[in-house]
Design an enzyme around this catalytic site. Structure first.
Site, PDB file in Angstrom:
ATOM      1  N   LYS A 113       0.826  -1.213   0.000  1.00 12.37           N
ATOM      2  CA  LYS A 113       0.000   0.000   0.000  1.00 12.37           C
ATOM      3  C   LYS A 113       0.853   1.254   0.000  1.00 12.37           C
ATOM      4  CE  LYS A 113      -4.262  -1.638   2.215  1.00 12.37           C
ATOM      5  NZ  LYS A 113      -5.081  -1.549   3.428  1.00 12.37           N
ATOM      6  N   LYS A 194      -5.012 -10.241  -6.617  1.00 17.03           N
ATOM      7  CA  LYS A 194      -6.281 -10.492  -5.934  1.00 17.03           C
ATOM      8  C   LYS A 194      -7.286  -9.368  -6.218  1.00 17.03           C
ATOM      9  CE  LYS A 194      -5.860  -8.105  -1.739  1.00 17.03           C
ATOM     10  NZ  LYS A 194      -5.837  -7.628  -0.499  1.00 17.03           N
ATOM     11  N   LYS A 197     -11.016  -3.982  -3.443  1.00 18.32           N
ATOM     12  CA  LYS A 197     -12.122  -3.026  -3.360  1.00 18.32           C
ATOM     13  C   LYS A 197     -11.755  -1.700  -3.983  1.00 18.32           C
ATOM     14  CE  LYS A 197     -13.437  -3.927   1.117  1.00 18.32           C
ATOM     15  NZ  LYS A 197     -13.096  -3.181   2.217  1.00 18.32           N
TER      16      LYS A 197
HETATM   17  P1  TYM Z   1     -11.017  -5.714   3.935  1.00 17.23           P
HETATM   18  O1  TYM Z   1     -12.026  -4.659   4.223  1.00 17.23           O
HETATM   19  O2  TYM Z   1      -9.958  -5.400   2.936  1.00 17.23           O
HETATM   20  O3  TYM Z   1     -11.726  -7.050   3.447  1.00 17.23           O
HETATM   21  C1  TYM Z   1     -12.801  -7.620   4.142  1.00 17.23           C
HETATM   22  C2  TYM Z   1     -12.696  -9.135   4.172  1.00 17.23           C
HETATM   23  O4  TYM Z   1     -12.686  -9.670   2.836  1.00 17.23           O
HETATM   24  C3  TYM Z   1     -11.549 -10.485   2.635  1.00 17.23           C
HETATM   25  N1  TYM Z   1     -11.087 -10.320   1.248  1.00 17.23           N
HETATM   26  C4  TYM Z   1     -11.021 -11.298   0.346  1.00 17.23           C
HETATM   27  N2  TYM Z   1     -11.312 -12.614   0.409  1.00 17.23           N
HETATM   28  C5  TYM Z   1     -11.147 -13.360  -0.717  1.00 17.23           C
HETATM   29  N3  TYM Z   1     -10.698 -12.850  -1.891  1.00 17.23           N
HETATM   30  C6  TYM Z   1     -10.390 -11.537  -2.010  1.00 17.23           C
HETATM   31  N4  TYM Z   1      -9.946 -11.030  -3.163  1.00 17.23           N
HETATM   32  C7  TYM Z   1     -10.545 -10.696  -0.852  1.00 17.23           C
HETATM   33  N5  TYM Z   1     -10.346  -9.379  -0.621  1.00 17.23           N
HETATM   34  C8  TYM Z   1     -10.673  -9.176   0.667  1.00 17.23           C
HETATM   35  C9  TYM Z   1     -10.515  -9.961   3.618  1.00 17.23           C
HETATM   36  O5  TYM Z   1      -9.526 -10.934   3.891  1.00 17.23           O
HETATM   37  C10 TYM Z   1     -11.384  -9.638   4.811  1.00 17.23           C
HETATM   38  O6  TYM Z   1     -11.638 -10.795   5.566  1.00 17.23           O
HETATM   39  N6  TYM Z   1      -7.864  -5.366   7.776  1.00 17.23           N
HETATM   40  C11 TYM Z   1      -9.145  -5.874   7.361  1.00 17.23           C
HETATM   41  C12 TYM Z   1     -10.306  -5.362   8.207  1.00 17.23           C
HETATM   42  C13 TYM Z   1     -10.155  -5.551   9.676  1.00 17.23           C
HETATM   43  C14 TYM Z   1     -10.337  -6.761  10.394  1.00 17.23           C
HETATM   44  C15 TYM Z   1     -10.143  -6.436  11.764  1.00 17.23           C
HETATM   45  C16 TYM Z   1     -10.635  -8.058  10.011  1.00 17.23           C
HETATM   46  C17 TYM Z   1      -9.881  -4.577  10.586  1.00 17.23           C
HETATM   47  N7  TYM Z   1      -9.866  -5.097  11.845  1.00 17.23           N
HETATM   48  C18 TYM Z   1     -10.239  -7.400  12.760  1.00 17.23           C
HETATM   49  C19 TYM Z   1     -10.732  -9.033  11.017  1.00 17.23           C
HETATM   50  C20 TYM Z   1     -10.526  -8.691  12.374  1.00 17.23           C
HETATM   51  C21 TYM Z   1      -9.400  -5.464   5.936  1.00 17.23           C
HETATM   52  O7  TYM Z   1      -8.884  -4.496   5.463  1.00 17.23           O
HETATM   53  O8  TYM Z   1     -10.337  -6.199   5.291  1.00 17.23           O
END
Ligand code: TYM
Length: 329
Positions: A113, A194, A197
């Site tokens: 990032k 991957k 978003k």
């Molecule tokens: P975030 O918002 O980027 O994504 C949300 C969830 O979706 C999963 N994910 C994917 N799974 C499969 N294929 C993909 N291409 C893909 N892109 C995203 C992510 O692994 C996630 O589970 N840091 C985290 C948010 C967070 C969090 C937490 C999660 C903050 N605090 C505490 C768990 C526990 C994030 O940015 O996810």
């Protein structure tokens, strides 16, 4: 019951990867666990491009409505907004004090990032510590996430262990819960990377948003990158075809051997057409529910307020223990 905690950032175009990798896993296990699902708005602020207050406010509501539309049941699960519970930010400071900078410098997500941005905030560097706070505040057993979050759960364990070592047993040591298939959905336009978003928001045909129209779903899948073979075996297919097979597997619930047999001797057009149908079938009920819920603003506010109360109670208890153990009372 074991405690589950997970969250999604309210930014960008929430996509089928988020659904297959995370949200569907939450829903699937909802009855088995004691669940807390967070909308992590403080994490969204780590990228300066995301700070428009109107956009953020709208996105928080959108994610809350999507949680419900995908099947998170507010009777079974606590849903709340991270910034509504100030203990997350407070614990982050305390955990910063026991987290070596070297650990954060090794985080691959930070490296990726920060390369993409010319103004990297201190918060982006500290992102994993805020995430550790999210998880540890609730004495979490399991964190259901996609593959890309694995390193963040590992550092959460390291931070918890170090804290427990320095100040006595305080935090439960959490584990990640990651699907065997579907934990890393790739971009349709670029299956070496991957699905993301932020990319999905600016680039057409990269992702399928959970709220995409049928025409967009069709366009994205029909134009997805493939190859010039006719290889439908999961272990031999090229990245783009494998990605569609994995989506097909997850959305249909069929076994790999059945899917391979079904498509053997067929062509990629057939796989694509069937995947379009399957995707629409899966997303249509979610979109209908979403349209209904998003109009009921006070219903949403009510759920988030209840969630905030419930989460605050647990968070306050853990934080009091942390402060006591550190000598801050
Ligand atoms: P975030 O918002 O980027 O994504 C949300 C969830 O979706 C999963 N994910 C994917 N799974 C499969 N294929 C993909 N291409 C893909 N892109 C995203 C992510 O692994 C996630 O589970 N840091 C985290 C948010 C967070 C969090 C937490 C999660 C903050 N605090 C505490 C768990 C526990 C994030 O940015 O996810």
């Amino acid at each position: 019951k074991k405690r589950v905690f997970s969250g999604i950032q309210p930014t960008g175009k929430i996509h089928i990867g988020n659904y297959v990798g995370a949200l569907s896993l939450w829903v699937e296990n909802q009855k088995k666990y004691d669940n807390i699902f967070c909308i992590v708005d403080l994490h969204s602020l780590t990228i300066p491009e995301n700070i428009d207050p109107k956009y953020l406010r709208k996105k928080v509501k959108e994610i809350a409505a999507l949680y419900l539309a995908c099947g998170i049941d507010p009777q079974e699960s606590t849903i709340f907004v991270q910034s509504h519970v100030p203990q997350h930010a407070e614990l982050t400071w305390l955990l910063n004090c026991v987290t070596p900078m070297g650990w954060l410098q090794r985080m691959t997500q930070f490296k990726d990032k920060s390369k993409k941005s010319d103004s990297v905030s201190t918060a982006l560097f500290d992102y994993p510590v805020l995430m550790a706070s999210d998880i540890l505040l609730y004495q979490t057993d399991l964190v259901p996430v996609g593959e890309d979050q694995k390193q963040h759960i590992e550092i959460t364990r390291d931070i918890a262990q170090r804290f427990n070592h320095l100040y006595g047993d305080t935090f439960k040591i959490p584990k990640e819960l990651i699907k065997k298939s579907g934990a890393r959905i790739m971009g349709f336009d670029d299956p070496e990377n991957k699905m993301s978003k932020s990319t999905g928001e600016i680039k057409a045909r990269h992702s399928i948003g959970l709220l995409d129209s049928k025409a967009d779903i069709k366009n994205t899948i029909m134009k997805a990158t493939t190859d010039s073979n006719r290889e439908f075996r999961f272990d031999h297919a090229s990245a783009g075809v494998k990605n569609m097979l994995v989506l097909y597997e997850n959305l249909s619930g069929k076994s790999r051997s059945k899917i391979e047999a079904h498509f053997a001797g067929s062509n990629y057009g057939q796989l694509k057409r069937e995947l379009v149908e399957l995707t629409i079938e899966n997303l249509e009920p979610i979109q209908k529910e979403y349209q209904r819920i998003i109009k009921e603003d006070s219903y949403l506010d009510d759920i988030l307020e209840k969630g905030q109360k419930k989460a605050s109670q647990i968070a306050a208890k853990t934080l009091a223990e942390v402060k006591k153990n550190m000598g801050l009372n």
